[in-house]
Design a protein around this motif. Structure first.
Motif, PDB file in Angstrom:
ATOM      1  N   GLU A  22      46.138  37.099  44.622  1.00 35.52           N
ATOM      2  CA  GLU A  22      45.344  38.323  44.559  1.00 35.52           C
ATOM      3  C   GLU A  22      44.723  38.624  45.921  1.00 35.52           C
ATOM      4  OE1 GLU A  22      45.129  40.586  42.499  1.00 35.52           O
ATOM      5  OE2 GLU A  22      45.384  39.891  40.451  1.00 35.52           O
ATOM      6  N   SER A  23      44.220  37.605  46.608  1.00 33.80           N
ATOM      7  CA  SER A  23      43.613  37.797  47.928  1.00 33.80           C
ATOM      8  C   SER A  23      44.648  38.306  48.922  1.00 33.80           C
ATOM      9  CB  SER A  23      43.002  36.488  48.429  1.00 33.80           C
ATOM     10  OG  SER A  23      41.892  36.116  47.652  1.00 33.80           O
ATOM     11  N   ARG A  76      47.413  39.953  48.224  1.00 31.71           N
ATOM     12  CA  ARG A  76      47.814  41.306  47.847  1.00 31.71           C
ATOM     13  C   ARG A  76      46.800  42.338  48.332  1.00 31.71           C
ATOM     14  NH1 ARG A  76      48.147  41.094  41.702  1.00 31.71           N
ATOM     15  NH2 ARG A  76      48.687  43.275  41.903  1.00 31.71           N
ATOM     16  N   ARG A  77      45.526  41.936  48.410  1.00 27.85           N
ATOM     17  CA  ARG A  77      44.495  42.846  48.926  1.00 27.85           C
ATOM     18  C   ARG A  77      44.565  42.971  50.443  1.00 27.85           C
ATOM     19  NH1 ARG A  77      41.087  39.996  45.256  1.00 27.85           N
ATOM     20  NH2 ARG A  77      40.285  38.774  47.008  1.00 27.85           N
ATOM     21  N   LEU A  90      48.248  37.069  36.540  1.00 31.80           N
ATOM     22  CA  LEU A  90      49.535  37.146  37.210  1.00 31.80           C
ATOM     23  C   LEU A  90      50.583  36.331  36.465  1.00 31.80           C
ATOM     24  CD1 LEU A  90      48.349  36.694  40.895  1.00 31.80           C
ATOM     25  CD2 LEU A  90      48.938  38.817  39.737  1.00 31.80           C
ATOM     26  N   ARG A  95      46.642  32.015  41.353  1.00 33.15           N
ATOM     27  CA  ARG A  95      46.462  33.411  40.974  1.00 33.15           C
ATOM     28  C   ARG A  95      45.435  34.091  41.883  1.00 33.15           C
ATOM     29  NH1 ARG A  95      46.687  32.403  34.411  1.00 33.15           N
ATOM     30  NH2 ARG A  95      48.870  33.013  34.148  1.00 33.15           N
ATOM     31  N   ALA A  96      44.327  33.400  42.151  1.00 31.36           N
ATOM     32  CA  ALA A  96      43.307  33.964  43.031  1.00 31.36           C
ATOM     33  C   ALA A  96      43.826  34.091  44.460  1.00 31.36           C
ATOM     34  CB  ALA A  96      42.053  33.092  42.994  1.00 31.36           C
ATOM     35  N   ALA A 144      45.617  45.653  42.377  1.00 34.49           N
ATOM     36  CA  ALA A 144      45.203  44.486  41.596  1.00 34.49           C
ATOM     37  C   ALA A 144      45.584  44.671  40.140  1.00 34.49           C
ATOM     38  CB  ALA A 144      43.692  44.286  41.719  1.00 34.49           C
ATOM     39  N   ALA A 145      46.073  43.571  39.523  1.00 36.47           N
ATOM     40  CA  ALA A 145      46.505  43.630  38.131  1.00 36.47           C
ATOM     41  C   ALA A 145      45.342  43.310  37.204  1.00 36.47           C
ATOM     42  CB  ALA A 145      47.640  42.637  37.901  1.00 36.47           C
TER      43      ALA A 145
END
Length: 274
Positions: free
Chosen positions: A165-166, A168-169, A33, A161-162, A28-29
């Protein structure tokens, strides 16, 4: 067209236009992003229709363009969707135009939605949504009372962005509360990552060489009213989402018909102009 289906723009503009050069497996960044501006062109065609629909043909084009960036304080988006419907009562052309601006901090979002049918203006609406320091989210439309949206409501840039992120997890199922100006109020969006996509979906896309080098994920999203906890969704959408945020092979599922949107051309921009 008498008895025809009214197809409004829905929240798929950000899916087609947000560029995120990230990998699903990255940590996570801490910073927001990065978003790459670009223009995406989609060719529209008819998927399925229900018996109740009198539509027997459809073609058209959707163009989505993002400009701006952090140095500009935010992002502008222009989306136009022109469709020609065919039916027993003849044909008609619809033309929907959505323009938006979202601040880099996603604390303010403004929009204008204009719709034409058969060349005649049928509606024009717009408004400004703001997130206060207290977390309260309000929506103001000209000539109407200010309404309060759900405090977890995300606007298009923050939503993407959210979403990324989800993914990427490694999340395969997640939800958001979303507002983009195409509906009266916010929607609950249920997202399902159904499996890995494949780069050949980018074949034949003008300017799409970059997409051939990226991973992709098959994704399905269902949109509900907030008080709809068990019923059918109001709108559904499936697509392949590439690792840079570009989408292809969209299928837009309305109540009485399905619209297919094939990515045909993409042009990447440098950040700006402001």
């Amino acid at each position: 067209m008498e008895g025809g289906v009214r197809v409004r723009q829905h929240g798929f503009g950000w899916l087609a236009a947000v560029g995120i050069s990230l990998s699903l497996c990255m940590p996570a960044a801490a910073e927001p992003l990065p978003i790459q501006m670009h223009r995406a062109v989609y060719e529209l065609s008819l998927g399925r229709t229900e018996m109740a629909s009198d539509i027997n043909g459809l073609d058209g084009r959707m163009v989505v363009e993002w400009q701006g960036g952090p140095a500009c304080g935010g992002y502008t988006m222009m989306q136009r969707m022109v469709m020609r419907f065919g039916g027993e009562g003849g044909g008609v052309t619809s033309d929907s135009r959505l323009s938006t601006f979202e601040t880099e901090a996603s604390d303010e979002f403004s929009y204008t939605l204009t719709e034409y049918l058969g060349g005649e203006l049928t509606s024009r609406e717009g408004g400004i949504a703001r997130r206060g320091k207290d977390g309260r989210v309000t929506l103001e439309r000209e000539g109407e009372e200010v309404v309060t949206l759900h405090p977890e409501t995300l606007f298009p840039i923050a939503s993407m962005r959210a979403w990324i992120e989800s993914m990427r997890r490694g999340d395969r199922i997640f939800e958001q509360i979303y507002f983009d100006g195409t509906e009266e109020k916010e929607k609950r969006v249920s997202v399902f990552v159904t499996g890995p996509g494949t780069s050949p979906t980018a074949s034949g896309v003008k300017g799409g060489e970059l997409l051939e080098e990226l991973a992709g994920w098959n994704t399905h999203a269902s949109y509900f009213d907030l008080d709809n906890t068990e019923g059918l969704p109001d709108f559904e959408m499936s697509f392949t989402l590439f690792a840079n945020g570009v989408s292809s092979d969209l299928r837009l599922n309305y109540t009485e018909l399905e619209i297919k949107a094939r990515l045909s051309e993409i042009t990447f921009f440098s950040e700006g102009p402001c």
